[in-house]
Design a protein around this motif. Structure first.
Motif, short mmCIF file in Angstrom:
data_model
loop_
_atom_site.label_atom_id
_atom_site.label_comp_id
_atom_site.label_asym_id
_atom_site.label_seq_id
_atom_site.Cartn_x
_atom_site.Cartn_y
_atom_site.Cartn_z
N GLN A 284 29.54 -68.79 75.97
CA GLN A 284 29.20 -67.44 75.53
C GLN A 284 30.08 -66.42 76.24
O GLN A 284 30.44 -66.60 77.40
CB GLN A 284 27.74 -67.14 75.86
N PRO A 285 30.42 -65.36 75.55
CA PRO A 285 31.13 -64.28 76.23
C PRO A 285 30.16 -63.50 77.12
O PRO A 285 28.97 -63.41 76.83
CB PRO A 285 31.65 -63.42 75.09
N GLY A 286 30.68 -62.95 78.22
CA GLY A 286 29.83 -62.15 79.09
C GLY A 286 29.99 -62.54 80.55
O GLY A 286 30.93 -63.23 80.95
N LEU A 287 29.01 -62.10 81.36
CA LEU A 287 29.06 -62.30 82.82
C LEU A 287 28.37 -63.60 83.20
O LEU A 287 27.22 -63.84 82.83
CB LEU A 287 28.38 -61.13 83.53
N TYR A 288 29.08 -64.43 83.98
CA TYR A 288 28.54 -65.69 84.48
C TYR A 288 28.27 -65.55 85.98
O TYR A 288 29.09 -65.00 86.72
CB TYR A 288 29.53 -66.84 84.25
N ASN A 289 27.12 -66.06 86.40
CA ASN A 289 26.75 -66.04 87.82
C ASN A 289 26.89 -67.44 88.41
O ASN A 289 26.41 -68.42 87.83
CB ASN A 289 25.31 -65.56 88.01
N VAL A 290 27.53 -67.50 89.57
CA VAL A 290 27.74 -68.78 90.25
C VAL A 290 27.02 -68.73 91.60
O VAL A 290 27.28 -67.84 92.42
CB VAL A 290 29.24 -69.06 90.47
N ASP A 291 26.09 -69.68 91.83
CA ASP A 291 25.35 -69.77 93.09
C ASP A 291 25.66 -71.10 93.76
O ASP A 291 25.68 -72.16 93.10
CB ASP A 291 23.85 -69.67 92.85
N LEU A 298 20.66 -70.67 99.96
CA LEU A 298 21.70 -70.15 99.08
C LEU A 298 22.82 -69.67 99.99
O LEU A 298 22.65 -68.71 100.73
CB LEU A 298 21.15 -69.00 98.23
N ILE A 299 23.97 -70.34 99.95
CA ILE A 299 25.02 -70.04 100.94
C ILE A 299 26.19 -69.27 100.34
O ILE A 299 27.13 -68.92 101.07
CB ILE A 299 25.52 -71.33 101.61
N GLY A 300 26.16 -69.01 99.04
CA GLY A 300 27.26 -68.24 98.46
C GLY A 300 26.97 -67.83 97.02
O GLY A 300 26.25 -68.53 96.30
N GLU A 301 27.53 -66.68 96.61
CA GLU A 301 27.36 -66.17 95.25
C GLU A 301 28.67 -65.54 94.80
O GLU A 301 29.35 -64.87 95.58
CB GLU A 301 26.25 -65.12 95.20
N THR A 302 28.98 -65.75 93.53
CA THR A 302 30.15 -65.10 92.94
C THR A 302 29.94 -65.01 91.43
O THR A 302 28.96 -65.55 90.90
CB THR A 302 31.44 -65.86 93.28
N THR A 303 30.84 -64.34 90.74
CA THR A 303 30.72 -64.17 89.28
C THR A 303 32.11 -64.25 88.64
O THR A 303 33.14 -64.11 89.32
CB THR A 303 30.09 -62.81 88.93
N PHE A 304 32.09 -64.45 87.34
CA PHE A 304 33.31 -64.31 86.53
C PHE A 304 32.88 -63.86 85.14
O PHE A 304 31.72 -64.00 84.76
CB PHE A 304 34.13 -65.61 86.49
N THR A 305 33.83 -63.34 84.39
CA THR A 305 33.53 -62.79 83.07
C THR A 305 34.46 -63.41 82.02
O THR A 305 35.67 -63.56 82.25
CB THR A 305 33.71 -61.26 83.06
N LEU A 306 33.88 -63.75 80.89
CA LEU A 306 34.65 -64.25 79.75
C LEU A 306 34.55 -63.25 78.60
O LEU A 306 33.52 -62.60 78.41
CB LEU A 306 34.13 -65.62 79.30
#
Length: 306
Positions: A284-291, A298-306
Motif C-alpha cells: 500500500q502507498p503511505g507511511l510504514y512504521n518499523v519497530d 522496544l529498542i528502536g523505531e523508524t519509518t519510511f514512505t511509499l
C-alpha cells in the motif's frame, strides 16, 4: 387529874408536829429528786444532742472521704483498675463504718476506723501516683520505641525505594539500545544489485539497518531481535499467518516481520536485516512504521514512505 388531862392534850400536838416535819422532809426530798431528775434529763438530752452532732460529723467526714476517693478513681481512669484490691478494702471499711453509725456506736471506735480508712485512702493515692509515674515512663519509652520503629520503617522505605531505583536503573541499563536506524524500500535489479525506491510496485524487499549500542552490563551471547513492519492500515507484513511467526511481548503474543539471532559481545555492532516481499503481495502507498524489539523491550523505531 388535871395534869393527866394536860398530858393527854399535849400528845396529839407532838404527834402532829412530827407528821408535819416528816411531810416537809418528804416534800423537800421529792423537790430535790425532781430537780436532780430534771438536771439528769437535761444532761442526757445534751449528751444525745452532742452524740448526734458527732454522728453527723462522722457521717459527713466519711461521705467526704468516699466522694474524694471516687473522684480520684475517676481522674485516674483505667489505671485505677490496677488497684481493685485496695479499692475493695476501702469500700468494705466504709460500709462497716456506715453500719456502725446507723446503730449503737462508740465515737472513739468509729473515729479510729475512720482514721484508718483515711490512711488506706492516702496509701491508695500514693500507689496510684506511683503507677501514673511508671505508666508515664513506659508511655514515653513506648513512644520512643514507636518513633524508632517509624524511623527504621522510613529508612527501610528509603532503602527499598533506592533499591527499586537501582533495579530500574540496572534494568534500563541492561536493555539493548539502537541508533543510526534506517529503513529503506529496495528494488533488486538483475545481478542482485539493490537500488532504493519509493515506488510501491517496484519494492522487492525492505532493508532495515541499525547499530546495537555498547553495553557492558548485558550478558554477551545470542540476542534474538524481532522487527515489525506495519503498513499504513496497521496490518503487519509477515511471512505467514501461523503462530510460528509470532513472539511474546509483555505477556501478549504478537506477529513479527523479521526474526534474527545476533551474536552480541557487548560492543557496538552494525546490523542489517531484510524483509523480502512475496510476489503475490500488493503493498500500500503511505507511511510504514518499523519497530525493533528485544524481549519485552522496544529498542528502536523508524519509518519510511511509499
Amino acid at each position: 387529874m388535871e395534869n393527866s388531862n394536860l398530858s393527854n392534850a399535849a400528845a396529839p400536838k407532838n404527834s402532829n408536829l412530827w407528821m408535819y416535819i416528816l411531810l416537809i422532809v418528804l416534800a423537800l426530798g421529792i423537790i430535790g429528786l425532781s430537780i436532780w431528775l430534771i438536771s439528769v434529763k437535761r444532761n442526757m438530752s445534751e449528751l444525745l444532742t452532742e452524740k448526734e452532732m458527732q454522728r453527723i460529723e462522722l457521717v459527713s467526714e466519711l461521705d467526704s472521704l468516699m466522694f474524694e476517693h471516687a473522684q480520684i478513681k475517676e481522674s485516674y481512669g483505667d489505671l485505677s483498675d490496677s488497684l481493685v484490691a485496695v479499692d475493695s478494702i476501702i469500700q468494705a471499711n466504709a460500709a462497716e463504718i456506715k453500719q456502725l453509725l446507723n446503730y449503737k456506736w462508740d465515737y472513739f471506735k468509729v473515729k479510729k476506723k475512720l482514721d484508718r480508712l483515711q490512711v488506706i485512702s492516702q496509701g491508695y493515692v500514693r500507689k496510684m501516683d506511683s503507677i501514673v509515674v511508671v505508666n508515664e515512663v513506659l508511655t514515653e519509652e513506648n513512644l520512643q520505641i514507636k518513633e524508632e520503629i517509624q524511623q527504621e520503617k522510613r529508612k527501610n522505605r528509603d532503602l527499598e525505594q533506592d533499591k527499586e531505583e537501582l533495579v530500574t536503573i540496572v534494568e534500563e541499563a541492561a536493555v539493548l539500545s539502537t541508533y543510526n536506524l534506517q529503513s529503506t524500500p529496495v528494488h533488486v535489479k538483475g545481478g542482485g544489485k539493490e537500488t532504493e525506491t519509493d515506488k510501491v510496485k517496484r519494492v522487492d524487499r525492505i532493508k532495515i539497518c541499525f547499530t546495537l549500542g555498547k553495553n557492558s552490563i548485558l550478558e554477551p551471547g545470542i540476542k534474538t531481535i524481532y522487527v515489525r513492519i506495519a503498513q499504513p492500515d496497521e496490518e503487519i507484513l509477515v511471512k505467514g499467518r501461523g503462530e510460528e511467526y509470532t513472539f511474546m511481548h509483555q505477556g501478549e503474543l504478537i506477529q513479527y516481520s523479521i526474526m534474527e539471532d545476533i551474536d552480541y559481545q557487548n560492543t557496538a555492532q552494525d546490523v542489517c536485516l531484510y524483509w523480502n516481499k512475496r510476489a503475490s503481495l500488493e503493498m500500500q502507498p503511505g507511511l510504514y512504521n518499523v519497530d525493533i524489539f528485544h524481549g519485552d523491550n522496544l529498542i528502536g523505531e523508524t519509518t519510511f514512505t511509499l
